[in-house]
Design an enzyme around this catalytic site. Structure first.
Site, PDB file in Angstrom:
ATOM      1  N   PHE A   8      -3.926   6.685   7.522  1.00 39.00           N
ATOM      2  CA  PHE A   8      -2.920   5.632   7.617  1.00 39.00           C
ATOM      3  C   PHE A   8      -3.194   4.536   6.597  1.00 39.00           C
ATOM      4  CE2 PHE A   8      -3.196   7.353  11.925  1.00 39.00           C
ATOM      5  CZ  PHE A   8      -1.871   7.421  12.341  1.00 39.00           C
ATOM      6  N   ASP A   9      -2.126   4.007   6.021  1.00 35.28           N
ATOM      7  CA  ASP A   9      -2.192   2.698   5.391  1.00 35.28           C
ATOM      8  C   ASP A   9      -2.290   1.679   6.533  1.00 35.28           C
ATOM      9  OD1 ASP A   9      -1.810   0.653   3.325  1.00 35.28           O
ATOM     10  OD2 ASP A   9       0.180   0.409   4.211  1.00 35.28           O
ATOM     11  N   LEU A  10      -2.689   0.458   6.224  1.00 41.90           N
ATOM     12  CA  LEU A  10      -2.820  -0.564   7.271  1.00 41.90           C
ATOM     13  C   LEU A  10      -1.630  -1.522   7.290  1.00 41.90           C
ATOM     14  CD1 LEU A  10      -4.559  -1.820   9.530  1.00 41.90           C
ATOM     15  CD2 LEU A  10      -5.622  -3.255   7.777  1.00 41.90           C
ATOM     16  N   ASP A  11      -1.523  -2.367   6.267  1.00 38.42           N
ATOM     17  CA  ASP A  11      -0.486  -3.403   6.240  1.00 38.42           C
ATOM     18  C   ASP A  11       0.910  -2.793   6.176  1.00 38.42           C
ATOM     19  OD1 ASP A  11      -2.345  -5.407   6.291  1.00 38.42           O
ATOM     20  OD2 ASP A  11      -2.366  -5.722   4.128  1.00 38.42           O
TER      21      ASP A  11
END
Length: 216
Positions: A8-11
């Site tokens: 996953f990306d975070l932001d």
């Protein structure tokens, strides 16, 4: 090939940091360049590294601008970060089902840890790769390759989830499947031009997609 790993990306993907990021850019730019930047001007800055963004604005002040941005971002983090629906439950269920899960972000580790703690997602992730851990950022494949290596996972058995073209192209460059999120600030149609394998309308869609992929 069945999927056993989700990156996953975070932001903008796991946690809603959009207002925090926009406010941090506007604060910094208004401090150094009063009345030159509006909200819509900073939207394209979401995704690339701070160094890349500020280099294009003023190469002589890059470190100064980054310091100002990060200070504001840190000080206002908890008041401006929000949750996305079904994220916590989905990640929790992925772990329960035995998936390897990791984060690949272009953010500094300190603020990554703040966001994960605030959202209570910190207990779930086996691996977190930040800008502090790599030489090249997404869409270069290095951050994803590092996460896969640490998870002992193969790219063809992994799915990259993100809200920006850097995530989708990064996944494609690393050889993973890709899923874009429709709640991206960039707009669904924009991400569709990068041809992700899947589009999520809410994070829990991921569970159905993985179930279908792993059944076939």
């Amino acid at each position: 090939m069945k999927i056993n790993t989700v990156l996953f990306d975070l932001d903008g993907t796991l946690i809603n940091t959009n207002e925090l990021i926009i406010s941090s850019f506007l604060h910094t730019l208004h401090t150094y360049y009063p009345n030159q930047y509006k909200r819509e001007d900073v939207l394209p800055f979401i995704g690339p590294s701070l160094h890349d963004t500020f280099s294009k604005i003023d190469e002589s002040k890059v470190e100064e601008l980054i310091t100002s941005y990060r200070q504001f971002n840190h000080d206002h983090h908890d008041e401006l970060v929000e949750e996305y629906e079904t994220v916590y439950e989905t990640v929790q269920e992925l772990k329960k089902q035995g998936y390897k899960v990791g984060i690949v972000t272009t953010k500094a580790r300190q603020t990554v840890e703040m966001g994960l703690k605030l959202s209570k997602l910190d207990e779930f992730f086996d691996v977190v790769v930040t800008i502090d851990d790599v030489e090249h950022v997404k869409p270069h494949p290095e951050p994803l390759q590092k996460a896969l290596q640490l998870l002992d996972a193969k790219p063809e058995e992994a799915l990259m989830v993100g809200d920006n073209h850097h995530d989708i192209v990064g996944g494609q460059n690393a050889g993973t499947k890709t899923a874009a999120v429709s709640w991206t600030l960039k707009g669904r149609a924009y991400l569709e031009t990068y041809k992700p394998d899947f589009m999520l309308d809410k994070m829990s869609d991921l569970l159905l997609i993985l179930s279908d992929m792993n059944r076939s």
